[in-house]
Design a protein around this motif. Sequence first.
Motif, mmCIF file in Angstrom:
data_model
loop_
_atom_site.group_PDB
_atom_site.id
_atom_site.type_symbol
_atom_site.label_atom_id
_atom_site.label_comp_id
_atom_site.label_asym_id
_atom_site.label_seq_id
_atom_site.Cartn_x
_atom_site.Cartn_y
_atom_site.Cartn_z
ATOM 1 N N UNK A 164 43.996 35.356 31.188
ATOM 2 C CA UNK A 164 45.265 35.780 31.767
ATOM 3 C C UNK A 164 45.503 37.266 31.593
ATOM 4 N N UNK A 165 44.662 38.073 32.190
ATOM 5 C CA UNK A 165 44.795 39.526 32.060
ATOM 6 C C UNK A 165 45.784 40.077 33.088
ATOM 7 N N UNK A 166 46.439 41.202 32.789
ATOM 8 C CA UNK A 166 47.346 41.812 33.757
ATOM 9 C C UNK A 166 46.638 42.125 35.072
ATOM 10 N N UNK A 167 47.272 41.743 36.179
ATOM 11 C CA UNK A 167 46.774 42.042 37.537
ATOM 12 C C UNK A 167 45.365 41.486 37.763
ATOM 13 N N UNK A 168 44.986 40.468 36.992
ATOM 14 C CA UNK A 168 43.592 40.020 36.991
ATOM 15 C C UNK A 168 43.071 39.618 38.365
ATOM 16 N N UNK A 169 43.774 38.725 39.054
ATOM 17 C CA UNK A 169 43.283 38.252 40.352
ATOM 18 C C UNK A 169 43.191 39.405 41.336
ATOM 19 N N UNK A 170 44.211 40.236 41.341
ATOM 20 C CA UNK A 170 44.270 41.337 42.290
ATOM 21 C C UNK A 170 43.095 42.299 42.090
ATOM 22 N N UNK A 171 42.798 42.626 40.831
ATOM 23 C CA UNK A 171 41.736 43.594 40.538
ATOM 24 C C UNK A 171 40.358 42.974 40.737
ATOM 25 N N UNK A 172 40.174 41.731 40.293
ATOM 26 C CA UNK A 172 38.848 41.125 40.436
ATOM 27 C C UNK A 172 38.466 40.925 41.902
ATOM 28 N N UNK A 173 39.415 40.468 42.720
ATOM 29 C CA UNK A 173 39.092 40.281 44.135
ATOM 30 C C UNK A 173 38.911 41.620 44.845
ATOM 31 N N UNK A 174 39.702 42.621 44.484
ATOM 32 C CA UNK A 174 39.514 43.952 45.060
ATOM 33 C C UNK A 174 38.150 44.514 44.681
ATOM 34 N N UNK A 175 37.680 44.155 43.483
ATOM 35 C CA UNK A 175 36.399 44.676 43.003
ATOM 36 C C UNK A 175 35.211 44.133 43.773
ATOM 37 N N UNK A 176 35.383 42.980 44.447
ATOM 38 C CA UNK A 176 34.292 42.448 45.269
ATOM 39 C C UNK A 176 34.542 42.729 46.754
ATOM 40 N N UNK A 177 35.451 43.671 47.032
ATOM 41 C CA UNK A 177 35.692 44.091 48.407
ATOM 42 C C UNK A 177 36.681 43.233 49.170
ATOM 43 N N UNK A 178 37.504 42.467 48.464
ATOM 44 C CA UNK A 178 38.481 41.571 49.108
ATOM 45 C C UNK A 178 39.882 41.800 48.553
ATOM 46 N N UNK A 179 40.504 42.947 48.848
ATOM 47 C CA UNK A 179 41.855 43.187 48.339
ATOM 48 C C UNK A 179 42.848 42.188 48.917
#
Length: 244
Positions: A164-179
């Motif tokens: 449960x990290x801050x902004x986790x889903x948003x950052x991880x998906x953005x990191x694979x090119x899917x913001x």
Amino acid sequence: MSFVPNEESGIKVLYEDNHVLAVEKPVNVPTQEDASGDPDLLTLLKQDLKIRHQKPGNVFLGLVHRLDRPVGGAMIFAKTSKAASRLSEAVRSRSFRKLYAAVVHGSPGAPAGRLEHHLLKDSRTNTVSAVKSGTAGAKQALLDYRVVGEKDGLSLILVELHTGRPHQIRVQLQSIGCPLYGDQKYGAEVNRPGQQLALWSLLAGAPHPVSKESLLFRSVPPHQFPWSAWPEEIYEKALPDELV
């Protein structure tokens, strides 16, 4: 017990007993008090409990997990300190279940998979970035995802969080090119100001802090774009019948 409380709060209650309160968090309401000074969910719920149950003095309500301000959906709160301690332990031991729906730009490279990153938060800017393993202060972030729909350059993804990290889903998906659709912080190059962030807490679940019974609380996103690009049944089908 499931009902909508008084009109003053306007917050949908999914379940309540002497130990647990589950609600549907409205979008754009902070989970707890922040620098904006805007009304926050924790304070609003305490006020609501005080009025509905005619409680004198301060009302206890424990915050055991959080949702980002733009995110709506199912949340669980503890009504006693013992419940707060046990639900917090469920979060730490990863027996607290969190399932989200997200609409993203583009499509992941595989229809399903696990993402692991190490995330570092910059408190000065309230932003999070994916960094190399071993970076000082970085924490492991782990999620599983499954693509359940694609339309007009957007993908509907189910995400189960294991950390449960801050902004986790948003950052991880953005990191694979899917913001995420509507995410101005981590996808400003493909989103327009004013678009609502498309991230929703479909399910929050944990063992009951006293009875140990499996609790599952469900919430589906509003029928408006981009959620309305897919039939409502797709969200209902994503919700399990019991905690596993």
